[in-house]
Design a protein around this motif. Structure first.
Motif, PDB file in Angstrom:
ATOM      1  N   GLU A   5       0.827  -1.204   0.000  1.00  0.00           N
ATOM      2  CA  GLU A   5       0.000   0.000   0.000  1.00  0.00           C
ATOM      3  C   GLU A   5       0.866   1.261   0.000  1.00  0.00           C
ATOM      4  OE1 GLU A   5      -0.534  -2.514   2.287  1.00  0.00           O
ATOM      5  OE2 GLU A   5      -2.233  -3.383   1.222  1.00  0.00           O
ATOM      6  N   GLN A   6       1.941   1.236   0.768  1.00  0.00           N
ATOM      7  CA  GLN A   6       2.845   2.382   0.819  1.00  0.00           C
ATOM      8  C   GLN A   6       3.521   2.606  -0.537  1.00  0.00           C
ATOM      9  OE1 GLN A   6       5.219   0.988   4.105  1.00  0.00           O
ATOM     10  NE2 GLN A   6       4.309   2.482   5.526  1.00  0.00           N
ATOM     11  N   LEU A   7       3.943   1.527  -1.141  1.00  0.00           N
ATOM     12  CA  LEU A   7       4.583   1.625  -2.454  1.00  0.00           C
ATOM     13  C   LEU A   7       3.609   2.133  -3.513  1.00  0.00           C
ATOM     14  CD1 LEU A   7       6.760  -1.621  -2.482  1.00  0.00           C
ATOM     15  CD2 LEU A   7       7.554   0.735  -2.242  1.00  0.00           C
ATOM     16  N   GLU A   8       2.362   1.658  -3.464  1.00  0.00           N
ATOM     17  CA  GLU A   8       1.353   2.119  -4.412  1.00  0.00           C
ATOM     18  C   GLU A   8       1.036   3.592  -4.198  1.00  0.00           C
ATOM     19  OE1 GLU A   8      -1.734  -0.748  -3.754  1.00  0.00           O
ATOM     20  OE2 GLU A   8      -0.993  -2.070  -5.350  1.00  0.00           O
ATOM     21  N   ALA A   9       0.996   4.029  -2.949  1.00  0.00           N
ATOM     22  CA  ALA A   9       0.750   5.441  -2.645  1.00  0.00           C
ATOM     23  C   ALA A   9       1.905   6.284  -3.178  1.00  0.00           C
ATOM     24  CB  ALA A   9       0.584   5.634  -1.142  1.00  0.00           C
ATOM     25  N   ARG A  10       3.133   5.794  -2.973  1.00  0.00           N
ATOM     26  CA  ARG A  10       4.307   6.531  -3.474  1.00  0.00           C
ATOM     27  C   ARG A  10       4.289   6.576  -5.002  1.00  0.00           C
ATOM     28  NH1 ARG A  10       7.141  10.614  -3.544  1.00  0.00           N
ATOM     29  NH2 ARG A  10       9.295  10.358  -4.118  1.00  0.00           N
ATOM     30  N   GLN A  11       3.894   5.473  -5.640  1.00  0.00           N
ATOM     31  CA  GLN A  11       3.804   5.438  -7.099  1.00  0.00           C
ATOM     32  C   GLN A  11       2.805   6.472  -7.595  1.00  0.00           C
ATOM     33  OE1 GLN A  11       2.163   1.832  -8.754  1.00  0.00           O
ATOM     34  NE2 GLN A  11       3.084   2.220 -10.759  1.00  0.00           N
ATOM     35  N   LYS A  12       1.677   6.587  -6.903  1.00  0.00           N
ATOM     36  CA  LYS A  12       0.661   7.570  -7.284  1.00  0.00           C
ATOM     37  C   LYS A  12       1.211   8.985  -7.133  1.00  0.00           C
ATOM     38  CE  LYS A  12      -4.120   8.857  -6.631  1.00  0.00           C
ATOM     39  NZ  LYS A  12      -5.392   8.573  -6.017  1.00  0.00           N
ATOM     40  N   GLN A  13       1.949   9.244  -6.061  1.00  0.00           N
ATOM     41  CA  GLN A  13       2.563  10.558  -5.853  1.00  0.00           C
ATOM     42  C   GLN A  13       3.528  10.888  -6.994  1.00  0.00           C
ATOM     43  OE1 GLN A  13       4.463  10.078  -2.057  1.00  0.00           O
ATOM     44  NE2 GLN A  13       2.730  10.929  -0.912  1.00  0.00           N
ATOM     45  N   ILE A  14       4.335   9.927  -7.359  1.00  0.00           N
ATOM     46  CA  ILE A  14       5.312  10.144  -8.433  1.00  0.00           C
ATOM     47  C   ILE A  14       4.598  10.390  -9.759  1.00  0.00           C
ATOM     48  CG2 ILE A  14       7.130   9.033  -9.799  1.00  0.00           C
ATOM     49  CD1 ILE A  14       8.074   7.719  -7.159  1.00  0.00           C
ATOM     50  N   GLN A  15       3.547   9.624 -10.029  1.00  0.00           N
ATOM     51  CA  GLN A  15       2.784   9.842 -11.264  1.00  0.00           C
ATOM     52  C   GLN A  15       2.181  11.243 -11.291  1.00  0.00           C
ATOM     53  OE1 GLN A  15       0.108   6.486 -11.107  1.00  0.00           O
ATOM     54  NE2 GLN A  15       1.460   5.205 -12.378  1.00  0.00           N
ATOM     55  N   MET A  16       1.688  11.712 -10.170  1.00  0.00           N
ATOM     56  CA  MET A  16       1.126  13.060 -10.097  1.00  0.00           C
ATOM     57  C   MET A  16       2.216  14.107 -10.331  1.00  0.00           C
ATOM     58  SD  MET A  16      -2.098  12.769  -9.649  1.00  0.00           S
ATOM     59  CE  MET A  16      -2.754  14.229  -8.890  1.00  0.00           C
ATOM     60  N   GLN A  17       3.404  13.877  -9.793  1.00  0.00           N
ATOM     61  CA  GLN A  17       4.520  14.798 -10.004  1.00  0.00           C
ATOM     62  C   GLN A  17       4.913  14.833 -11.481  1.00  0.00           C
ATOM     63  OE1 GLN A  17       7.569  13.368  -7.355  1.00  0.00           O
ATOM     64  NE2 GLN A  17       6.677  14.372  -5.561  1.00  0.00           N
ATOM     65  N   ILE A  18       4.913  13.676 -12.119  1.00  0.00           N
ATOM     66  CA  ILE A  18       5.235  13.601 -13.551  1.00  0.00           C
ATOM     67  C   ILE A  18       4.209  14.373 -14.363  1.00  0.00           C
ATOM     68  CG2 ILE A  18       5.343  12.026 -15.539  1.00  0.00           C
ATOM     69  CD1 ILE A  18       6.635   9.959 -13.625  1.00  0.00           C
ATOM     70  N   ALA A  24       3.626  21.738 -16.767  1.00  0.00           N
ATOM     71  CA  ALA A  24       4.465  22.931 -16.650  1.00  0.00           C
ATOM     72  C   ALA A  24       5.351  23.097 -17.893  1.00  0.00           C
ATOM     73  CB  ALA A  24       5.326  22.858 -15.395  1.00  0.00           C
ATOM     74  N   LEU A  25       5.921  22.012 -18.379  1.00  0.00           N
ATOM     75  CA  LEU A  25       6.759  22.075 -19.577  1.00  0.00           C
ATOM     76  C   LEU A  25       5.941  22.467 -20.801  1.00  0.00           C
ATOM     77  CD1 LEU A  25       9.051  18.947 -19.041  1.00  0.00           C
ATOM     78  CD2 LEU A  25       9.714  21.362 -18.897  1.00  0.00           C
ATOM     79  N   ALA A  26       4.726  21.936 -20.912  1.00  0.00           N
ATOM     80  CA  ALA A  26       3.852  22.282 -22.035  1.00  0.00           C
ATOM     81  C   ALA A  26       3.476  23.759 -21.979  1.00  0.00           C
ATOM     82  CB  ALA A  26       2.599  21.404 -22.037  1.00  0.00           C
ATOM     83  N   ALA A  27       3.207  24.271 -20.783  1.00  0.00           N
ATOM     84  CA  ALA A  27       2.859  25.689 -20.637  1.00  0.00           C
ATOM     85  C   ALA A  27       4.053  26.567 -21.008  1.00  0.00           C
ATOM     86  CB  ALA A  27       2.404  25.982 -19.211  1.00  0.00           C
ATOM     87  N   GLU A  28       5.240  26.164 -20.599  1.00  0.00           N
ATOM     88  CA  GLU A  28       6.447  26.919 -20.925  1.00  0.00           C
ATOM     89  C   GLU A  28       6.690  26.928 -22.438  1.00  0.00           C
ATOM     90  OE1 GLU A  28      11.203  26.789 -19.780  1.00  0.00           O
ATOM     91  OE2 GLU A  28       9.789  25.576 -18.651  1.00  0.00           O
ATOM     92  N   GLU A  29       6.499  25.781 -23.066  1.00  0.00           N
ATOM     93  CA  GLU A  29       6.654  25.671 -24.524  1.00  0.00           C
ATOM     94  C   GLU A  29       5.636  26.563 -25.240  1.00  0.00           C
ATOM     95  OE1 GLU A  29       8.083  24.430 -28.186  1.00  0.00           O
ATOM     96  OE2 GLU A  29       8.901  23.707 -26.285  1.00  0.00           O
ATOM     97  N   ARG A  30       4.388  26.538 -24.778  1.00  0.00           N
ATOM     98  CA  ARG A  30       3.329  27.340 -25.376  1.00  0.00           C
ATOM     99  C   ARG A  30       3.644  28.837 -25.250  1.00  0.00           C
ATOM    100  NH1 ARG A  30      -0.092  24.271 -23.158  1.00  0.00           N
ATOM    101  NH2 ARG A  30      -0.513  25.550 -21.340  1.00  0.00           N
TER     102      ARG A  30
END
Length: 96
Positions: A5-18, A24-30
């Motif tokens: 459960e902890q690993l899955e929660a961390r995976q979700k956090q990382i996916q959200m960060q990605i 942010a990169l798309a906005a900067e490019e635009r």
């Protein structure tokens, strides 16, 4: 050792960060692309009849660009990453 459960929660956090970083990169490019388009439009409008965009015959301009737009490729420079290309554009603007 972490639980599943902890690993899955961390995976979700990382996916959200990605996802956040991608947005942010798309906005900067635009933002950089919009700036380049405004500069290019400004260059074009410097040569508008009387310097007034309201006097431009847009059909004739589109036809002219269609006929002679290939010459723009003569202005090609090396492709740079977005941040470096934006710096090159801003450097050119400062020189004007």
């Amino acid at each position: 050792m972490a639980t599943l459960e902890q690993l899955e929660a961390r995976q979700k956090q990382i996916q959200m960060q990605i996802q956040k970083k991608k947005r942010a990169l798309a906005a900067e490019e635009r933002k950089a692309r919009n700036h380049a388009l405004m500069v290019a439009g400004g260059l074009l409008m410097q040569h508008a009849p009387g310097g007034d965009w309201k006097r431009v015959d847009w059909d004739r301009l589109a036809e002219w660009i269609g006929r002679y737009g290939y010459k723009i490729s003569e202005c090609e420079a090396e492709e740079l990453p977005m941040a470096d290309a934006a710096k090159r554009l801003r450097s050119w603007e400062r020189k004007k």
